[in-house]
Enzyme design. Structure first.
Site, PDB file in Angstrom:
ATOM      1  N   GLU A   1      57.372   2.680 106.533  1.00  0.00           N
ATOM      2  CA  GLU A   1      56.122   2.014 106.182  1.00  0.00           C
ATOM      3  C   GLU A   1      55.743   2.542 104.810  1.00  0.00           C
ATOM      4  O   GLU A   1      55.604   3.742 104.628  1.00  0.00           O
ATOM      5  CB  GLU A   1      55.056   2.441 107.191  1.00  0.00           C
ATOM      6  CG  GLU A   1      54.364   1.314 107.903  1.00  0.00           C
ATOM      7  CD  GLU A   1      53.327   1.862 108.871  1.00  0.00           C
ATOM      8  OE1 GLU A   1      53.663   1.971 110.060  1.00  0.00           O
ATOM      9  OE2 GLU A   1      52.221   2.199 108.428  1.00  0.00           O
TER      10      GLU A   1
ATOM     11  N   ASP B   1      41.129   4.245 106.247  1.00  0.00           N
ATOM     12  CA  ASP B   1      41.991   5.421 106.207  1.00  0.00           C
ATOM     13  C   ASP B   1      41.209   6.717 106.169  1.00  0.00           C
ATOM     14  O   ASP B   1      40.129   6.785 105.582  1.00  0.00           O
ATOM     15  CB  ASP B   1      42.912   5.355 104.986  1.00  0.00           C
ATOM     16  CG  ASP B   1      44.063   4.389 105.216  1.00  0.00           C
ATOM     17  OD1 ASP B   1      44.817   4.618 106.183  1.00  0.00           O
ATOM     18  OD2 ASP B   1      44.197   3.420 104.466  1.00  0.00           O
TER      19      ASP B   1
END
Lengths: 409, 296
Positions: free
Chosen positions: B78, B89
């Site tokens: 990823e 995040d």
């Protein structure tokens, strides 16, 4: 025009059979999607519930102090020698700005939904103070996210929020201003979905926030309309309001959207000038993109990174703008000008000396544009300016710029 | 900063033929992702998906780490596309994005990093993860074409909910790119069918309500039963992410899911002890996953 947003939260429609530019939407992480749906359903139910509306109205009247006056600024009008300038005195609300109209509405909704904990982002601190205030009034816990840079320049409001029992969380990420506070509030919300209600302070964020905040602020325009008709038997010619995220402007404009003879003018922050690169004028100097859950105009680099906004007023220091303003801009229904830091300071000084009113630096952007327009218009024309907040919070900044040698000078 | 233009010249006919091949491959289960998951199922082993931020801490280091991840045991990579405002995040990935942007990373540079990787590895699937704004600025169609061209296999777009994803998902599918759906603990059962029907490649199950890297996993609780339910509803492999930090948690996830995503822990290790440290962690996790289903 007043039918927007559509069911997906978009403002804007097809043009000539082609899909036109659309703004708004719900661009958030999957974790938040179900929550946002719950808020929308709860809001739609509250909106038509007479008990909710009665409670809101009662608190608006007795706690906030509504209706606010529509005040004829006689000496300012004389000074510019043209149109008559009226000030919609949102600065006279409890807590000193229009922000409490929305904070109160959303906090009542949170209470109705059984949420015990309110979170909010704040830039200048006015929204934070408003949320901390209503949280105290309704007996809810309150956490305010605020950029470290803003904490430094808005100390009086920080102390006020603490006194009201709110916890202030300084945000050091990114540019340490409003947009970063909003990122951090969203992170808190994702982690505390069960008991927390996020009170967004402006007409931005994922749907239904732009619509919900607009509706809670629309009392400004509804009152203005009635007050004008009572006094003059007609509508104003021009409305002027400052635009950061744009909640006081949407609040003033909303009741007049279908009155196409009424010109709508938003004053963005040009900071040190649009060419300087140091400004916060997303409509005049930005491009469409996606941030904080909605598609709108943003200050951004060629690579799609969000740029640092700049304005002398912390409340306008945001790199985006509410999606309905993006739509009104593109459709031409409203026009958006940019006013510099220096021009806003000039308007603060003038309003103090001629009217005995200390406006917030944010509101002073609108005052400057109103003065400029008034001078070009006839004395039978009427301009209404949203005086969105009082300037006490800005005394440090104003003193530093206007009276570098001290107040006595 | 000096990345070449991401879209290499290609005639329309060449592009059309390649797109057809890739779309067919995707529907026949022959995409890199499908092949990799099929092989892992054969071996009765969960996939290790390693997240690294493109350009973190600088373009050269990031490329070196990415190119060496498969040898260290990563099954799928990823690759984070840095964004100035990563609202979903946690602090580790925020900082990684800040470092990458400070080092001049661009979206074109990220695609070039993928192209560079493909020179030496044509099998390991690559999934780009990030936020919409840089993609929209680049141009959505142009980006999807360039990503497909560079050798990207899938996309995880954090701020693109299913409600707004139909057009992009269809365009991506036509180019042989899988749009990987995110499923959260808050996702209600009635919402799942629409999410899953749109998805390709695998399903990314967010382990808990929160931002990346902020908690540790508890598989005894609701997550375990939620995974069991999810498996009933989709033939796609299920990856679990947000909270895998060490061999123990990787092994625990590997017993109940098809793939284990490790992100924040790897990004932190890269900062603390460089490429070798990050590769050592990858090896440890790969070994734990390898043994997870044998030991029980």
């Amino acid at each position: 025009m007043t039918d927007f947003p559509d069911a997906n939260g978009f403002f804007g429609d097809a043009r000539d059979g082609e899909p036109g530019p659309r703004y708004g939407g719900r661009y958030v992480a999957e974790t938040l999607m179900p929550l946002i749906g719950e808020i929308e359903a709860a809001y739609d139910a509250a909106r038509i519930d007479p008990d909710f509306q009665a409670r809101l109205h009662e608190l608006q009247q007795d706690y906030v102090g509504r209706a606010t006056p529509l005040y004829f600024a006689e000496r300012l009008s004389e000074h510019f020698g043209g149109a008559q300038i009226y000030l919609k005195r949102e600065d006279l609300n409890h807590t000193g700005a229009h922000k409490i109209n929305n904070a109160l509405g959303q906090a009542l909704l949170a209470q109705r939904m059984g949420r015990k904990r309110l979170i909010a982002e704040t830039g200048a601190g006015m929204h934070g103070v408003a949320v901390a205030t209503v949280a105290a009034r309704l007996g809810l816990t309150c956490v305010i996210y605020m950029g470290a840079t803003d904490i430094e320049r808005q100390q009086p409001n920080v102390q006020r929020m603490r006194l009201l029992g709110a916890e202030i969380v300084p945000v050091h990420n990114g540019t340490a201003t409003l947009k970063d506070a909003m990122n951090e509030a969203l992170r808190d919300w994702v982690a505390n979905v069960d008991d927390t209600f996020y009170i967004i302070g402006t007409v931005a964020g994922p749907a239904p926030y732009p619509r919900m905040v607009r509706d809670f602020q629309a009392v400004i325009g509804r009152e203005t309309r009635e007050q004008m008709i009572d006094r003059h038997g007609r509508l104003p010619d021009t409305l002027v309001a400052c635009v950061g995220g744009g909640s006081n402007a949407m609040g003033l404009f909303h009741a007049f959207l279908d009155d196409t003879d009424v010109a709508l003018v938003g004053a963005e922050a040009a900071g040190e000038g649009l060419d300087s690169g140091r400004h916060a004028a997303s409509l005049n100097g930005g491009a469409p993109g996606i941030l904080h859950g909605n598609r709108t105009y943003l200050l951004q680099s060629d690579d799609g990174q969000i740029l640092d906004a700049h304005s002398i007023s912390a409340g306008l220091d945001y790199p985006g703008v509410g999606p309905e303003h993006a739509y009104l801009h593109d459709s031409g229904r409203a026009s958006y000008v940019a006013v510099t830091d220096d021009e806003a300071l000039g308007a603060v000084s003038l309003c103090c000396r001629l009217e005995g009113i200390l406006p917030a630096l944010e509101s002073a952007h609108a005052l400057h544009e109103a003065g400029r327009l008034a001078a070009t218009q006839r004395d039978d024309q009427v301009i209404v300016v949203c005086l969105s907040g009082r300037g006490d919070k800005d005394m440090d900044t104003i003193t530093r710029h206007l009276m570098p040698e001290g107040i006595s000078a | 900063m000096n990345a070449p233009d991401a879209s290499t010249p290609m005639t329309t006919a060449e592009r059309a033929s390649r797109e057809t091949d890739r779309t067919e491959a995707l529907s026949r289960g022959e995409s890199r992702l499908a092949k990799r998951f099929a092989a892992l199922r054969e071996a009765n082993r969960a996939a290790l998906i390693t997240y690294v931020m493109a350009g973190d801490p600088d373009p050269a280091t990031s490329r070196e780490l990415m190119n060496r991840l498969p040898t260290a045991g990563a099954d799928i990579i990823e690759l984070g596309m840095p964004f100035s405002d990563p609202m979903a995040d946690g602090v580790a990935i925020q900082r990684a994005g800040e470092r990458a942007l400070a080092g001049g990373q661009t979206l074109a540079g990220t695609l070039d990093q993928v192209r560079d990787f493909r020179q030496q590895d044509d099998d390991t699937p690559i999934v780009l993860m990030g936020y919409l704004n840089p993609i929209q600025r680049f141009g959505e169609t142009r980006f999807l074409e360039a990503a497909s061209d560079a050798g990207v296999d899938g996309l995880i777009l954090v701020d693109l909910p299913a409600e707004h994803a139909a057009t992009l998902t269809a365009k991506a599918r036509d180019l042989g790119l899988s749009r990987i759906p995110l499923v959260a603990p808050t996702t209600p059962a009635e919402r799942l069918p629409a999410l899953l029907a749109q998805g390709d490649g695998f399903v990314y199950r967010i382990a808990f309500n929160g931002v990346t890297g902020s908690q540790s996993l508890d598989l005894e609780g609701p997550l375990g039963s939620a995974l069991a339910q999810l498996k009933q509803q989709t033939p796609l492999p299920i990856a679990v992410g947000f909270g895998v930090r060490n061999a123990e948690s990787a092994a625990a996830v590997a017993r109940v899911a098809d793939a284990v995503v490790v992100g924040s822990a790897l990004v932190e290790r890269l900062v603390e002890s460089g490429v070798e440290g990050a590769l050592a962690l990858t090896e440890t996790l790969a070994e734990a996953i390898q043994q997870a289903r044998q030991s029980g």
